[in-house]
Design a protein around this motif. Structure first.
Motif, PDB file in Angstrom:
ATOM      1  N   GLU A 197      -0.238  -4.889  24.264  1.00  0.00           N
ATOM      2  CA  GLU A 197       1.121  -5.320  23.931  1.00  0.00           C
ATOM      3  C   GLU A 197       2.126  -4.240  24.330  1.00  0.00           C
ATOM      4  O   GLU A 197       3.142  -4.517  24.984  1.00  0.00           O
ATOM      5  CB  GLU A 197       1.233  -5.604  22.435  1.00  0.00           C
ATOM      6  CG  GLU A 197       0.463  -6.823  21.953  1.00  0.00           C
ATOM      7  CD  GLU A 197       0.679  -7.070  20.476  1.00  0.00           C
ATOM      8  OE1 GLU A 197       1.718  -6.607  19.935  1.00  0.00           O
ATOM      9  OE2 GLU A 197      -0.169  -7.733  19.852  1.00  0.00           O
ATOM     10  N   GLY A 198       1.861  -3.008  23.921  1.00  0.00           N
ATOM     11  CA  GLY A 198       2.757  -1.922  24.282  1.00  0.00           C
ATOM     12  C   GLY A 198       2.772  -1.643  25.775  1.00  0.00           C
ATOM     13  O   GLY A 198       3.820  -1.336  26.361  1.00  0.00           O
ATOM     14  N   TYR A 199       1.609  -1.773  26.399  1.00  0.00           N
ATOM     15  CA  TYR A 199       1.480  -1.537  27.843  1.00  0.00           C
ATOM     16  C   TYR A 199       2.313  -2.542  28.643  1.00  0.00           C
ATOM     17  O   TYR A 199       3.038  -2.161  29.572  1.00  0.00           O
ATOM     18  CB  TYR A 199       0.009  -1.628  28.213  1.00  0.00           C
ATOM     19  CG  TYR A 199      -0.318  -1.577  29.689  1.00  0.00           C
ATOM     20  CD1 TYR A 199      -0.161  -0.414  30.428  1.00  0.00           C
ATOM     21  CD2 TYR A 199      -0.823  -2.712  30.337  1.00  0.00           C
ATOM     22  CE1 TYR A 199      -0.488  -0.368  31.777  1.00  0.00           C
ATOM     23  CE2 TYR A 199      -1.160  -2.676  31.678  1.00  0.00           C
ATOM     24  CZ  TYR A 199      -0.983  -1.498  32.394  1.00  0.00           C
ATOM     25  OH  TYR A 199      -1.320  -1.467  33.733  1.00  0.00           O
ATOM     26  N   ARG A 200       2.223  -3.801  28.277  1.00  0.00           N
ATOM     27  CA  ARG A 200       2.998  -4.824  28.992  1.00  0.00           C
ATOM     28  C   ARG A 200       4.494  -4.572  28.834  1.00  0.00           C
ATOM     29  O   ARG A 200       5.276  -4.771  29.776  1.00  0.00           O
ATOM     30  CB  ARG A 200       2.611  -6.212  28.499  1.00  0.00           C
ATOM     31  CG  ARG A 200       1.240  -6.669  28.982  1.00  0.00           C
ATOM     32  CD  ARG A 200       1.044  -8.166  28.743  1.00  0.00           C
ATOM     33  NE  ARG A 200       1.011  -8.475  27.307  1.00  0.00           N
ATOM     34  CZ  ARG A 200      -0.099  -8.506  26.588  1.00  0.00           C
ATOM     35  NH1 ARG A 200      -1.271  -8.216  27.147  1.00  0.00           N
ATOM     36  NH2 ARG A 200      -0.058  -8.819  25.308  1.00  0.00           N
ATOM     37  N   ALA A 201       4.920  -4.123  27.635  1.00  0.00           N
ATOM     38  CA  ALA A 201       6.333  -3.825  27.431  1.00  0.00           C
ATOM     39  C   ALA A 201       6.782  -2.659  28.309  1.00  0.00           C
ATOM     40  O   ALA A 201       7.883  -2.687  28.879  1.00  0.00           O
ATOM     41  CB  ALA A 201       6.590  -3.512  25.961  1.00  0.00           C
ATOM     42  N   LEU A 202       5.938  -1.639  28.441  1.00  0.00           N
ATOM     43  CA  LEU A 202       6.283  -0.509  29.298  1.00  0.00           C
ATOM     44  C   LEU A 202       6.372  -0.927  30.762  1.00  0.00           C
ATOM     45  O   LEU A 202       7.267  -0.481  31.493  1.00  0.00           O
ATOM     46  CB  LEU A 202       5.237   0.596  29.133  1.00  0.00           C
ATOM     47  CG  LEU A 202       5.266   1.364  27.810  1.00  0.00           C
ATOM     48  CD1 LEU A 202       4.046   2.271  27.694  1.00  0.00           C
ATOM     49  CD2 LEU A 202       6.544   2.179  27.679  1.00  0.00           C
ATOM     50  N   ARG A 203       5.456  -1.781  31.197  1.00  0.00           N
ATOM     51  CA  ARG A 203       5.501  -2.250  32.580  1.00  0.00           C
ATOM     52  C   ARG A 203       6.736  -3.094  32.857  1.00  0.00           C
ATOM     53  O   ARG A 203       7.296  -3.056  33.962  1.00  0.00           O
ATOM     54  CB  ARG A 203       4.241  -3.059  32.902  1.00  0.00           C
ATOM     55  CG  ARG A 203       3.033  -2.223  33.256  1.00  0.00           C
ATOM     56  CD  ARG A 203       1.877  -3.074  33.744  1.00  0.00           C
ATOM     57  NE  ARG A 203       2.249  -3.934  34.868  1.00  0.00           N
ATOM     58  CZ  ARG A 203       1.443  -4.840  35.417  1.00  0.00           C
ATOM     59  NH1 ARG A 203       0.213  -4.988  34.950  1.00  0.00           N
ATOM     60  NH2 ARG A 203       1.852  -5.568  36.425  1.00  0.00           N
ATOM     61  N   ALA A 204       7.151  -3.851  31.860  1.00  0.00           N
ATOM     62  CA  ALA A 204       8.278  -4.764  32.055  1.00  0.00           C
ATOM     63  C   ALA A 204       9.626  -4.076  31.940  1.00  0.00           C
ATOM     64  O   ALA A 204      10.651  -4.618  32.371  1.00  0.00           O
ATOM     65  CB  ALA A 204       8.201  -5.902  31.037  1.00  0.00           C
ATOM     66  N   ALA A 205       9.648  -2.881  31.357  1.00  0.00           N
ATOM     67  CA  ALA A 205      10.916  -2.187  31.123  1.00  0.00           C
ATOM     68  C   ALA A 205      11.568  -1.760  32.431  1.00  0.00           C
ATOM     69  O   ALA A 205      10.892  -1.392  33.396  1.00  0.00           O
ATOM     70  CB  ALA A 205      10.690  -0.966  30.243  1.00  0.00           C
ATOM     71  N   SER A 206      12.882  -1.812  32.456  1.00  0.00           N
ATOM     72  CA  SER A 206      13.615  -1.347  33.628  1.00  0.00           C
ATOM     73  C   SER A 206      14.115   0.072  33.367  1.00  0.00           C
ATOM     74  O   SER A 206      14.536   0.396  32.250  1.00  0.00           O
ATOM     75  CB  SER A 206      14.795  -2.281  33.932  1.00  0.00           C
ATOM     76  OG  SER A 206      15.678  -2.338  32.825  1.00  0.00           O
ATOM     77  N   GLY A 207      14.060   0.905  34.382  1.00  0.00           N
ATOM     78  CA  GLY A 207      14.513   2.280  34.236  1.00  0.00           C
ATOM     79  C   GLY A 207      13.449   3.165  33.620  1.00  0.00           C
ATOM     80  O   GLY A 207      12.443   2.696  33.090  1.00  0.00           O
ATOM     81  N   PRO A 208      13.685   4.483  33.646  1.00  0.00           N
ATOM     82  CA  PRO A 208      12.673   5.449  33.215  1.00  0.00           C
ATOM     83  C   PRO A 208      12.626   5.700  31.718  1.00  0.00           C
ATOM     84  O   PRO A 208      11.706   6.351  31.229  1.00  0.00           O
ATOM     85  CB  PRO A 208      13.072   6.713  33.965  1.00  0.00           C
ATOM     86  CG  PRO A 208      14.573   6.608  34.064  1.00  0.00           C
ATOM     87  CD  PRO A 208      14.859   5.144  34.249  1.00  0.00           C
ATOM     88  N   GLU A 209      13.605   5.239  30.943  1.00  0.00           N
ATOM     89  CA  GLU A 209      13.717   5.664  29.553  1.00  0.00           C
ATOM     90  C   GLU A 209      12.561   5.179  28.684  1.00  0.00           C
ATOM     91  O   GLU A 209      12.099   5.899  27.788  1.00  0.00           O
ATOM     92  CB  GLU A 209      15.046   5.197  28.952  1.00  0.00           C
ATOM     93  CG  GLU A 209      15.224   5.565  27.476  1.00  0.00           C
ATOM     94  CD  GLU A 209      14.977   7.033  27.166  1.00  0.00           C
ATOM     95  OE1 GLU A 209      14.474   7.319  26.055  1.00  0.00           O
ATOM     96  OE2 GLU A 209      15.267   7.896  28.025  1.00  0.00           O
ATOM     97  N   ALA A 210      12.061   3.956  28.904  1.00  0.00           N
ATOM     98  CA  ALA A 210      10.977   3.437  28.068  1.00  0.00           C
ATOM     99  C   ALA A 210       9.729   4.302  28.211  1.00  0.00           C
ATOM    100  O   ALA A 210       9.081   4.642  27.207  1.00  0.00           O
ATOM    101  CB  ALA A 210      10.666   1.985  28.440  1.00  0.00           C
ATOM    102  N   LEU A 211       9.405   4.689  29.440  1.00  0.00           N
ATOM    103  CA  LEU A 211       8.235   5.536  29.656  1.00  0.00           C
ATOM    104  C   LEU A 211       8.463   6.930  29.066  1.00  0.00           C
ATOM    105  O   LEU A 211       7.569   7.508  28.441  1.00  0.00           O
ATOM    106  CB  LEU A 211       7.920   5.632  31.145  1.00  0.00           C
ATOM    107  CG  LEU A 211       6.651   6.408  31.524  1.00  0.00           C
ATOM    108  CD1 LEU A 211       5.418   5.771  30.881  1.00  0.00           C
ATOM    109  CD2 LEU A 211       6.490   6.457  33.044  1.00  0.00           C
ATOM    110  N   ALA A 212       9.657   7.466  29.240  1.00  0.00           N
ATOM    111  CA  ALA A 212       9.970   8.784  28.672  1.00  0.00           C
ATOM    112  C   ALA A 212       9.888   8.743  27.150  1.00  0.00           C
ATOM    113  O   ALA A 212       9.405   9.695  26.523  1.00  0.00           O
ATOM    114  CB  ALA A 212      11.360   9.233  29.121  1.00  0.00           C
TER     115      ALA A 212
END
Length: 240
Positions: free
Chosen positions: A149-164
Protein backbone atom coordinates in the motif's frame (compact mmCIF):
# COMPACT_ATOMS: atom_id res chain seq x y z
CA UNK A 1 40.01 -20.74 15.61
CA UNK A 2 41.10 -17.64 13.71
CA UNK A 3 44.44 -15.94 14.33
CA UNK A 4 44.83 -12.37 15.53
CA UNK A 5 45.71 -11.37 12.00
CA UNK A 6 42.57 -12.88 10.52
CA UNK A 7 38.80 -12.36 10.67
CA UNK A 8 36.23 -14.96 11.75
CA UNK A 9 33.46 -14.10 9.30
CA UNK A 10 32.96 -14.45 5.58
CA UNK A 11 35.27 -12.43 3.28
CA UNK A 12 34.92 -8.69 3.69
CA UNK A 13 32.48 -9.02 6.58
CA UNK A 14 29.56 -9.91 4.30
CA UNK A 15 26.78 -12.38 5.04
CA UNK A 16 25.10 -14.91 2.79
CA UNK A 17 21.66 -16.49 2.67
CA UNK A 18 19.61 -18.51 0.21
CA UNK A 19 16.25 -17.14 -0.82
CA UNK A 20 13.19 -18.67 -2.46
CA UNK A 21 11.12 -15.63 -3.42
CA UNK A 22 7.47 -15.67 -2.37
CA UNK A 23 5.04 -16.64 -5.11
CA UNK A 24 2.05 -15.10 -3.33
CA UNK A 25 -0.04 -12.94 -5.71
CA UNK A 26 -0.63 -9.35 -4.61
CA UNK A 27 -3.51 -7.00 -5.32
CA UNK A 28 -1.81 -5.85 -8.54
CA UNK A 29 -1.52 -9.46 -9.77
CA UNK A 30 2.25 -9.55 -9.26
CA UNK A 31 3.79 -12.40 -7.27
CA UNK A 32 6.65 -11.60 -4.98
CA UNK A 33 8.05 -10.13 -1.79
CA UNK A 34 7.78 -7.14 0.49
CA UNK A 35 9.08 -3.77 -0.73
CA UNK A 36 11.56 -2.21 1.69
CA UNK A 37 14.70 -0.11 1.93
CA UNK A 38 18.10 -0.48 3.63
CA UNK A 39 19.58 2.57 5.29
CA UNK A 40 23.26 1.67 5.75
CA UNK A 41 23.92 -1.46 3.68
CA UNK A 42 24.28 -2.51 0.08
CA UNK A 43 22.81 -5.85 -0.98
CA UNK A 44 23.48 -8.15 -3.94
CA UNK A 45 21.51 -10.94 -5.62
CA UNK A 46 23.13 -13.87 -7.41
CA UNK A 47 20.35 -15.59 -9.35
CA UNK A 48 20.64 -19.37 -9.09
CA UNK A 49 17.31 -20.48 -10.54
CA UNK A 50 14.00 -19.42 -12.04
CA UNK A 51 13.12 -16.03 -13.42
CA UNK A 52 11.78 -12.75 -12.13
CA UNK A 53 12.73 -9.15 -11.60
CA UNK A 54 13.51 -6.56 -8.97
CA UNK A 55 11.49 -3.36 -9.02
CA UNK A 56 13.41 -0.39 -7.61
CA UNK A 57 12.48 3.13 -6.62
CA UNK A 58 15.12 5.80 -5.98
CA UNK A 59 15.44 9.56 -6.36
CA UNK A 60 16.31 8.79 -10.00
CA UNK A 61 12.92 7.14 -10.55
CA UNK A 62 11.32 3.74 -10.92
CA UNK A 63 13.08 0.88 -12.72
CA UNK A 64 12.73 -2.86 -13.32
CA UNK A 65 15.80 -5.12 -13.55
CA UNK A 66 15.18 -8.60 -15.03
CA UNK A 67 16.60 -11.51 -13.05
CA UNK A 68 17.63 -14.80 -14.68
CA UNK A 69 20.17 -17.51 -13.80
CA UNK A 70 23.67 -16.03 -13.87
CA UNK A 71 22.55 -12.46 -13.20
CA UNK A 72 24.26 -10.57 -10.39
CA UNK A 73 22.34 -7.45 -9.36
CA UNK A 74 23.10 -5.13 -6.47
CA UNK A 75 21.95 -1.82 -5.06
CA UNK A 76 23.06 0.75 -2.51
CA UNK A 77 21.33 2.15 0.60
CA UNK A 78 18.19 4.14 -0.09
CA UNK A 79 16.98 1.86 -2.89
CA UNK A 80 13.41 0.73 -2.29
CA UNK A 81 13.22 -2.73 -3.80
CA UNK A 82 10.52 -5.32 -4.47
CA UNK A 83 11.36 -8.81 -5.72
CA UNK A 84 9.02 -10.27 -8.35
CA UNK A 85 8.75 -14.03 -8.84
CA UNK A 86 7.78 -14.96 -12.40
CA UNK A 87 8.88 -18.61 -12.34
CA UNK A 88 10.48 -20.22 -9.28
CA UNK A 89 12.95 -17.39 -8.59
CA UNK A 90 15.81 -18.45 -6.30
CA UNK A 91 18.71 -16.31 -5.20
CA UNK A 92 21.87 -16.31 -3.16
CA UNK A 93 21.85 -13.04 -1.26
CA UNK A 94 25.01 -11.21 -0.19
CA UNK A 95 24.50 -8.62 2.53
CA UNK A 96 26.89 -5.96 3.68
CA UNK A 97 27.97 -5.59 7.31
CA UNK A 98 27.61 -9.20 8.43
CA UNK A 99 23.94 -9.49 7.63
CA UNK A 100 22.82 -6.19 9.13
CA UNK A 101 20.02 -5.90 6.54
CA UNK A 102 18.33 -8.97 8.05
CA UNK A 103 19.24 -7.83 11.57
CA UNK A 104 17.31 -4.58 11.44
CA UNK A 105 18.73 -2.33 8.69
CA UNK A 106 15.52 -2.51 6.73
CA UNK A 107 12.34 -0.45 6.80
CA UNK A 108 9.25 -1.70 5.01
CA UNK A 109 7.25 0.78 2.94
CA UNK A 110 4.26 0.78 5.26
CA UNK A 111 1.81 3.69 5.08
CA UNK A 112 3.05 6.86 6.85
CA UNK A 113 0.96 6.40 10.00
CA UNK A 114 2.85 3.18 10.79
CA UNK A 115 6.27 4.73 10.17
CA UNK A 116 5.45 7.54 12.59
CA UNK A 117 4.54 5.12 15.40
CA UNK A 118 7.31 2.65 16.39
CA UNK A 119 4.91 0.44 18.33
CA UNK A 120 2.45 0.24 15.45
CA UNK A 121 5.29 -0.47 13.03
CA UNK A 122 6.68 -3.26 15.23
CA UNK A 123 3.25 -4.83 15.65
CA UNK A 124 2.64 -4.79 11.89
CA UNK A 125 6.01 -6.25 10.89
CA UNK A 126 6.98 -8.82 13.54
CA UNK A 127 6.61 -12.52 12.65
CA UNK A 128 6.68 -14.49 15.95
CA UNK A 129 9.15 -17.35 15.65
CA UNK A 130 7.13 -19.52 18.04
CA UNK A 131 3.86 -19.21 16.11
CA UNK A 132 2.60 -22.15 14.00
CA UNK A 133 3.83 -22.06 10.41
CA UNK A 134 0.40 -21.28 8.98
CA UNK A 135 0.11 -18.28 11.29
CA UNK A 136 3.62 -17.06 10.45
CA UNK A 137 2.76 -17.27 6.76
CA UNK A 138 -0.46 -15.32 7.31
CA UNK A 139 1.42 -12.57 9.17
CA UNK A 140 4.23 -12.40 6.61
CA UNK A 141 1.74 -12.14 3.78
CA UNK A 142 -0.31 -9.47 5.59
CA UNK A 143 2.76 -7.30 6.22
CA UNK A 144 3.76 -7.71 2.56
CA UNK A 145 0.35 -6.49 1.44
CA UNK A 146 0.44 -3.56 3.88
CA UNK A 147 3.90 -2.55 2.63
CA UNK A 148 2.58 -2.65 -0.93
CA UNK A 149 0.00 0.00 0.00
CA UNK A 150 2.73 2.45 0.95
CA UNK A 151 4.89 1.38 -1.99
CA UNK A 152 2.15 2.04 -4.54
CA UNK A 153 1.57 5.49 -3.01
CA UNK A 154 5.27 6.31 -3.31
CA UNK A 155 5.33 5.19 -6.93
CA UNK A 156 2.26 7.23 -7.75
CA UNK A 157 3.49 10.41 -6.07
CA UNK A 158 4.65 13.29 -8.23
CA UNK A 159 7.87 15.08 -7.34
CA UNK A 160 10.63 14.08 -4.93
CA UNK A 161 9.02 15.07 -1.63
CA UNK A 162 7.08 11.82 -0.97
CA UNK A 163 10.24 9.73 -1.28
CA UNK A 164 12.25 12.21 0.81
CA UNK A 165 9.56 12.10 3.50
CA UNK A 166 9.71 8.30 3.54
CA UNK A 167 13.50 8.43 3.90
CA UNK A 168 13.19 10.85 6.84
CA UNK A 169 10.56 8.71 8.53
CA UNK A 170 12.64 5.55 8.03
CA UNK A 171 15.73 7.21 9.51
CA UNK A 172 13.77 8.40 12.55
CA UNK A 173 12.30 4.94 13.06
CA UNK A 174 15.70 3.20 13.25
CA UNK A 175 17.61 5.89 15.14
CA UNK A 176 17.38 4.10 18.53
CA UNK A 177 19.25 1.10 17.05
CA UNK A 178 22.22 2.92 15.52
CA UNK A 179 24.59 2.19 18.43
CA UNK A 180 23.82 -1.54 18.10
CA UNK A 181 24.40 -1.40 14.35
CA UNK A 182 27.68 0.48 14.82
CA UNK A 183 28.98 -2.28 17.07
CA UNK A 184 28.02 -4.93 14.50
CA UNK A 185 29.90 -2.93 11.85
CA UNK A 186 32.96 -2.69 14.10
CA UNK A 187 33.00 -6.46 14.69
CA UNK A 188 32.30 -7.21 11.04
CA UNK A 189 33.25 -5.07 8.05
CA UNK A 190 35.63 -2.80 9.95
CA UNK A 191 37.38 -5.76 11.62
CA UNK A 192 37.75 -7.46 8.23
CA UNK A 193 39.31 -4.35 6.68
CA UNK A 194 41.66 -3.91 9.63
CA UNK A 195 42.73 -7.57 9.39
CA UNK A 196 43.73 -6.95 5.77
CA UNK A 197 45.68 -3.89 6.87
CA UNK A 198 47.64 -5.94 9.42
CA UNK A 199 48.40 -8.57 6.79
CA UNK A 200 49.68 -5.92 4.37
CA UNK A 201 51.86 -4.42 7.11
CA UNK A 202 53.39 -7.85 7.78
CA UNK A 203 54.03 -8.51 4.12
CA UNK A 204 55.61 -5.07 3.66
CA UNK A 205 57.96 -5.95 6.52
CA UNK A 206 58.86 -9.27 4.92
CA UNK A 207 56.84 -11.24 7.49
CA UNK A 208 54.75 -14.05 6.01
CA UNK A 209 54.09 -15.88 9.29
CA UNK A 210 50.32 -15.34 9.10
CA UNK A 211 50.18 -17.56 6.01
CA UNK A 212 51.02 -20.56 8.18
CA UNK A 213 47.82 -19.91 10.16
CA UNK A 214 45.54 -20.48 7.15
CA UNK A 215 42.18 -22.13 7.88
CA UNK A 216 39.29 -23.62 5.93
CA UNK A 217 35.65 -23.57 7.01
CA UNK A 218 32.44 -25.01 5.61
CA UNK A 219 28.99 -24.43 7.03
CA UNK A 220 25.39 -25.52 6.65
CA UNK A 221 22.47 -23.18 7.27
CA UNK A 222 21.70 -22.56 10.92
CA UNK A 223 18.06 -21.89 10.05
CA UNK A 224 16.01 -23.01 7.04
CA UNK A 225 12.77 -21.65 5.67
CA UNK A 226 12.55 -18.47 7.75
CA UNK A 227 9.78 -16.11 6.63
CA UNK A 228 11.89 -13.20 5.43
CA UNK A 229 10.87 -9.96 3.80
CA UNK A 230 11.22 -11.24 0.23
CA UNK A 231 10.76 -14.99 0.62
CA UNK A 232 11.74 -18.10 2.55
CA UNK A 233 15.32 -17.78 3.81
CA UNK A 234 18.03 -20.30 4.60
CA UNK A 235 20.32 -18.41 6.97
CA UNK A 236 24.00 -18.99 7.68
CA UNK A 237 25.96 -18.00 10.77
CA UNK A 238 27.24 -14.48 10.31
CA UNK A 239 30.59 -14.79 12.07
CA UNK A 240 29.61 -12.48 14.90
Amino acid sequence: MVSAGGFPGLPGGVAVSRLCVYDWPAADGVRGGTPHVHLACSEAYVVTGGRGAVQTLTASGYAVTPLAPGTVAWFTPGTIHRLVNEDGLRLTVLMQNSGLPEAGDAVLTLPPEYLADPEAYAAATAVPAAAPEAERERIARARRDLALEGYRALRAASGPEALAAFHRAAAALVRPRIAEWRERWRRGALAAAEATGRQLDRLAAGDAAHLAEAAVQAERPVEEGRFGMCGRLDVYRQGQ
